[in-house]
Design an enzyme around this catalytic site. Structure first.
Site, PDB file in Angstrom:
ATOM      1  N   ASN A   1      91.055   4.474 183.071  1.00 39.23           N
ATOM      2  CA  ASN A   1      91.654   3.358 182.704  1.00 39.23           C
ATOM      3  C   ASN A   1      92.830   3.708 181.677  1.00 39.23           C
ATOM      4  O   ASN A   1      93.220   4.206 180.517  1.00 39.23           O
ATOM      5  CB  ASN A   1      90.654   2.582 181.514  1.00 39.23           C
TER       6      ASN A   1
ATOM      7  N   LYS B   1      95.316   1.467 180.081  1.00 39.42           N
ATOM      8  CA  LYS B   1      95.652   0.741 178.581  1.00 39.42           C
ATOM      9  C   LYS B   1      96.935   0.607 179.419  1.00 39.42           C
ATOM     10  O   LYS B   1      97.406   0.821 180.336  1.00 39.42           O
ATOM     11  CB  LYS B   1      94.953   1.775 177.567  1.00 39.42           C
TER      12      LYS B   1
ATOM     13  N   HIS C   1      87.223  -5.451 178.249  1.00 41.36           N
ATOM     14  CA  HIS C   1      87.272  -4.101 176.836  1.00 41.36           C
ATOM     15  C   HIS C   1      87.449  -4.689 175.780  1.00 41.36           C
ATOM     16  O   HIS C   1      87.812  -5.784 175.202  1.00 41.36           O
ATOM     17  CB  HIS C   1      88.771  -3.545 177.455  1.00 41.36           C
TER      18      HIS C   1
ATOM     19  N   GLU D   1      89.163  -3.926 173.310  1.00 39.60           N
ATOM     20  CA  GLU D   1      90.118  -3.843 173.396  1.00 39.60           C
ATOM     21  C   GLU D   1      90.691  -5.312 172.987  1.00 39.60           C
ATOM     22  O   GLU D   1      91.566  -5.763 172.561  1.00 39.60           O
ATOM     23  CB  GLU D   1      91.352  -2.758 173.570  1.00 39.60           C
TER      24      GLU D   1
ATOM     25  N   GLU E   1      80.515   1.229 176.001  1.00 34.33           N
ATOM     26  CA  GLU E   1      81.332   2.081 175.331  1.00 34.33           C
ATOM     27  C   GLU E   1      81.312   1.959 174.114  1.00 34.33           C
ATOM     28  O   GLU E   1      82.334   0.566 173.473  1.00 34.33           O
ATOM     29  CB  GLU E   1      83.238   1.466 176.326  1.00 34.33           C
TER      30      GLU E   1
ATOM     31  N   GLY F   1      89.448   6.656 172.444  1.00 41.72           N
ATOM     32  CA  GLY F   1      90.056   6.971 170.977  1.00 41.72           C
ATOM     33  C   GLY F   1      90.068   7.569 169.884  1.00 41.72           C
ATOM     34  O   GLY F   1      91.139   7.880 169.276  1.00 41.72           O
TER      35      GLY F   1
ATOM     36  N   SER G   1      85.912   8.491 174.423  1.00 39.12           N
ATOM     37  CA  SER G   1      86.573  10.110 174.391  1.00 39.12           C
ATOM     38  C   SER G   1      85.523  11.305 175.399  1.00 39.12           C
ATOM     39  O   SER G   1      85.444  12.291 175.241  1.00 39.12           O
ATOM     40  CB  SER G   1      86.173  11.017 173.104  1.00 39.12           C
TER      41      SER G   1
ATOM     42  N   GLY H   1      92.284   7.838 177.139  1.00 46.59           N
ATOM     43  CA  GLY H   1      93.446   8.924 177.646  1.00 46.59           C
ATOM     44  C   GLY H   1      93.020  10.354 177.817  1.00 46.59           C
ATOM     45  O   GLY H   1      94.257  10.624 178.470  1.00 46.59           O
TER      46      GLY H   1
HETATM   47  P1  13P Z   1      89.092   6.910 175.745  1.00 44.11           P
HETATM   48  O1  13P Z   1      88.440   7.813 176.832  1.00 44.11           O
HETATM   49  O2  13P Z   1      90.513   7.276 174.723  1.00 44.11           O
HETATM   50  O3  13P Z   1      88.045   7.005 174.468  1.00 44.11           O
HETATM   51  O4  13P Z   1      89.204   5.259 175.985  1.00 44.11           O
HETATM   52  C1  13P Z   1      88.017   5.141 176.655  1.00 44.11           C
HETATM   53  C2  13P Z   1      88.616   4.098 176.921  1.00 44.11           C
HETATM   54  O5  13P Z   1      88.279   3.461 176.131  1.00 44.11           O
HETATM   55  C3  13P Z   1      88.542   3.545 178.523  1.00 44.11           C
HETATM   56  O6  13P Z   1      87.992   1.926 178.364  1.00 44.11           O
END
Ligand code: 13P
Length: 253
Positions: free
Chosen positions: A9, A11, A95, A97, A167, A173, A213, A235
């Site tokens: 992803n 983002k 998600h 976010e 998640e 993150g 992560s 990330g």
């Molecule tokens: P990270 O791998 O950056 O922690 O993000 C996870 C995520 O939100 C994937 O959708």
């Protein structure tokens, strides 16, 4: 039994040229056929370019969000048929976010999920608790609520496939991963709920990804857990070598 599914992803990252560069590097690092389903979810603006760049490879395309209607007066929105038209096979829904910053609720996730299925796309529905909820020992009830409300009104006959991504928000993150045991116990709960909703067969077939992560250093141990069938990577999917290492994880015995 369940084919592993690793998704990146991106983002709100990568311009057109950066996207093409990243995906071209990635396809040179992964075998043409693998025992893993590989998905990339770039921003809307890069979908077409990424679709062209993955042609002939084992990589498939996802969108990060969509609207629940097929068309209409919804300024700024993108619909499932439009995503299908661009070559998407999957859509990430709910998600954290989007829930946190854009007011998404279980009820909008539910509407989107049904709309995605109508367009013959596979939803990747995200669930997960906040740090506060984990501290208050509400993880199971929060995840159960998100699952039941997000999937409300669906029967096993309504879909051939959905993917669930667990998640935990506190692991996104932050560099802090859920331990394999912490993730496994929630994945097990998710599979139990799938069984209650859709029957044992669907529960056994459904793939459940872990996200938060994920990196080359922890993927092997996560994937060794019985109910962890893949990863939703943020990330670490933005760098081709790192993401390729995750895709090439070492399966346990
Ligand atoms: P990270 O791998 O950056 O922690 O993000 C996870 C995520 O939100 C994937 O959708």
């Amino acid at each position: 039994m369940r084919k592993p599914v690793i998704a990146g992803n991106w983002k709100m990252n990568k311009t057109k040229l950066e996207s093409i560069k990243l995906v071209t590097e990635l396809r040179n690092l992964i075998p043409r056929t693998t025992g893993v389903d590989i998905i990339i979810a770039p921003p809307f603006t890069a979908l077409t370019y990424v679709f062209e760049a993955i042609s002939g490879s084992s990589v498939t395309l996802a969108a990060q969000n969509c609207h629940w209607e097929d068309s209409g007066a919804y300024t700024g929105e993108v619909s499932p048929p439009m995503l299908k038209d661009l070559g998407c096979s999957y859509v990430i829904l709910g998600h954290s976010e989007r829930r946190q910053y854009f007011g998404e609720t279980d009820s909008t996730v539910n509407k989107k999920l049904k709309s995605v299925l109508r367009s013959d796309l596979i939803p990747i529905m995200c669930v997960g608790e906040s740090l506060e909820e984990r501290r208050q020992e509400k993880t199971f009830s929060v995840v159960e609520g998100q699952m039941k409300k997000g999937l409300a009104g669906l029967t096993s006959a309504d879909f051939s496939e959905i993917i669930i991504a667990y998640e935990p928000i506190w692991a996104i993150g932050t560099g802090e991963t859920a331990t394999p045991a912490q993730a496994q116990e929630v994945h097990q709960l998710i599979r139990k709920i799938l069984g209650e909703l859709f029957g044992k067969n669907k529960a056994v077939q459904t793939r459940i990804q872990y996200g938060g992560s994920v990196k080359p250093e922890n993927i092997d141990e996560l994937m060794a857990q019985e109910d962890i069938d893949g990863a939703l990577v943020g990330g670490a999917s933005l760098e081709a070598r790192t993401f390729a290492k995750i895709i090439n994880f070492k399966p346990g015995d």
